[in-house]
Design a protein around this motif. Structure first.
Motif, PDB file in Angstrom:
ATOM      1  N   ILE A 131       1.966   8.721  -0.745  1.00  0.00           N
ATOM      2  CA  ILE A 131       1.192   9.496  -1.371  1.00  0.00           C
ATOM      3  C   ILE A 131      -0.287  10.710  -1.056  1.00  0.00           C
ATOM      4  CG2 ILE A 131      -0.291   9.034  -3.612  1.00  0.00           C
ATOM      5  CD1 ILE A 131       0.349   6.665  -4.449  1.00  0.00           C
ATOM      6  N   ARG A 132      -0.643  10.009  -0.218  1.00  0.00           N
ATOM      7  CA  ARG A 132      -1.656  11.140   0.977  1.00  0.00           C
ATOM      8  C   ARG A 132      -0.690  12.784   0.960  1.00  0.00           C
ATOM      9  NH1 ARG A 132      -3.364   6.867   3.457  1.00  0.00           N
ATOM     10  NH2 ARG A 132      -2.129   6.868   6.136  1.00  0.00           N
ATOM     11  N   ARG A 138      -1.193  12.831  -7.062  1.00  0.00           N
ATOM     12  CA  ARG A 138      -1.495  11.461  -6.197  1.00  0.00           C
ATOM     13  C   ARG A 138      -1.601  10.972  -7.470  1.00  0.00           C
ATOM     14  NH1 ARG A 138      -5.012  13.535  -1.338  1.00  0.00           N
ATOM     15  NH2 ARG A 138      -3.467  14.583  -0.576  1.00  0.00           N
ATOM     16  N   GLU A 150      -0.446   4.045  -0.562  1.00  0.00           N
ATOM     17  CA  GLU A 150      -1.171   5.320   0.055  1.00  0.00           C
ATOM     18  C   GLU A 150      -0.731   6.639   1.343  1.00  0.00           C
ATOM     19  OE1 GLU A 150      -3.869   7.323  -1.666  1.00  0.00           O
ATOM     20  OE2 GLU A 150      -2.931   5.253  -3.498  1.00  0.00           O
ATOM     21  N   ARG A 164      -2.352  17.071  -4.253  1.00  0.00           N
ATOM     22  CA  ARG A 164      -4.502  15.800  -4.779  1.00  0.00           C
ATOM     23  C   ARG A 164      -3.858  15.912  -6.082  1.00  0.00           C
ATOM     24  NH1 ARG A 164      -9.535  19.189  -3.325  1.00  0.00           N
ATOM     25  NH2 ARG A 164      -8.534  20.163  -5.675  1.00  0.00           N
ATOM     26  N   ARG A 214       0.274   7.197  -8.058  1.00  0.00           N
ATOM     27  CA  ARG A 214      -0.005   5.820  -8.026  1.00  0.00           C
ATOM     28  C   ARG A 214       0.675   5.102  -9.227  1.00  0.00           C
ATOM     29  NH1 ARG A 214      -4.000   8.666  -6.108  1.00  0.00           N
ATOM     30  NH2 ARG A 214      -4.482   8.160  -4.103  1.00  0.00           N
ATOM     31  N   ASP A 268       1.065  -1.246  -0.366  1.00  0.00           N
ATOM     32  CA  ASP A 268      -0.410  -0.336   0.234  1.00  0.00           C
ATOM     33  C   ASP A 268       1.005   1.699  -0.472  1.00  0.00           C
ATOM     34  OD1 ASP A 268      -2.171   1.675   0.529  1.00  0.00           O
ATOM     35  OD2 ASP A 268      -2.824   1.365   2.129  1.00  0.00           O
TER      36      ASP A 268
END
Length: 342
Positions: free
Chosen positions: A184-185, A192, A181, A189, A196, A179
């Motif tokens: 990435i977060r 992202r 994320e 915005r 991914r 994962d």
């Protein structure tokens, strides 16, 4: 070996570093914040493939991040790179900016002293034995007002970059799960979606660590040495940017049956430029952290795993007849253009 995949970027204005894939000849565009009452301008193409040329905009709409391109492999050692953006800050592949580079606000180098490692440390006998442990090796420079960026804005940007570094290079849960994320977060915005995509391929390796299946770290914290600097700049459209350059060597201790000095270590040396546009100059979705450029060199790695962007222990160790000098591999002041041994 040099990556000869067909979709390489066009030449730079200046001669490229040997072994590196050249970057684009034009500067990227950012989605500008229109002045009050002005019509919202439409921007052009964003990024295409993970190795495609960067033509058009670095931060356009939702497809904005300039991704990384593999450029070489070193058998125990691998070089990964992304092209620099013309007219924008470039990665310094040494401990500090090269002679003649534009003036920048520099970070004080991190302290290289640390508590003496225990006698059984896998780092014993290598330069990493004297490096700070884990997060202690990521020291931030003093935040000062720089160009249009206030001291508070600079401090916030530096803190964000440090948090990203800790997640990307030191967080064991992140390094061992599928994962991405949690990393990435932490970016803008609009960055992202392309981040991914990078984690769906192998292009994340220049700025993040993921372990290969079956690879196991020891309980020892990675050893870390490097520095951080920052400066204010603008792109070709006048968007004001705070560019934060990080240059670190990360030394990881892997489980191994070998007792030879350094055989259980994998070393990653990366230089990354992180960009924070001025919030008044970009739209809300683009306000936040972006990756501008990144280069990474890894030594004593499993070549097949690293071809997928994953970190695993190699079989040659350091100091072999075909390998780079160990002191160079562990030195953040050294170039990333080291010999291929895969």
């Amino acid at each position: 070996m040099t990556d000869d995949r067909p979709d390489s970027a066009p030449p730079r204005h200046s001669a490229p570093t040997p072994g590196q894939r050249p970057g684009p000849p034009t500067a990227p565009e950012w989605p500008r914040q229109p002045p009050p009452g002005a019509a919202d301008p439409s921007r052009g193409d964003g990024l295409r493939g993970w190795l495609s040329r960067h033509s058009g905009s670095l931060l356009t709409g939702a497809t904005a991040l300039l991704l990384l391109a593999f450029v070489g492999v070193v058998g125990g050692a691998v070089l990964v790179s992304m092209p620099s953006a013309g007219g924008r800050p470039v990665v310094y592949p040494t401990f500090g900016p090269p002679t003649g580079a534009p003036a920048a606000t520099s970070a004080a180098p991190v302290a290289t002293s640390a508590a003496p490692p225990r006698a059984s440390s896998p780092f014993d006998g290598t330069p990493a034995a004297g490096f700070p442990q884990g997060q202690a090796g990521i020291a931030l420079p003093t935040a000062k007002r720089t160009g249009p960026f206030t001291e508070k804005q600079v401090a916030a940007a530096l803190a964000k970059v440090r948090t990203v570094l800790v997640t990307a290079r030191l967080d064991r849960r992140f390094m061992t799960t599928d994962d991405p994320e949690p990393l990435i977060r932490q970016f803008a915005r609009d960055a992202r979606a392309d981040l991914r995509k990078s984690f769906a391929s192998d292009t994340f390796a220049a700025y993040a660590t993921r372990l290969a299946p079956g690879a196991r770290l020891t309980a020892d914290q990675p050893r870390v040495k490097g520095r951080i600097s920052y400066r204010a700049t603008k792109d070709a459209d006048g968007v004001r940017i705070l560019a934060v350059t990080t240059n670190f060597v990360w030394s990881y201790a892997f489980q191994t049956s070998s007792t030879a000095t350094g055989d259980g270590l994998v070393v990653v040396h990366d230089t990354v430029v992180w960009s924070m546009p001025h919030p008044d100059d970009v739209k809300r979705g683009s306000n936040g952290l972006w990756i501008e450029d990144a280069n990474s060199y890894a030594a004593n790695v499993d070549c097949a795993a690293f071809d997928k962007g994953l970190l695993g222990l190699g079989t040659r160790g350091f100091g072999g007849p075909d390998g780079p000098d160990p002191d160079t591999v562990f030195d953040p002041a050294a170039t990333l253009d080291l010999p291929d041994t895969c």
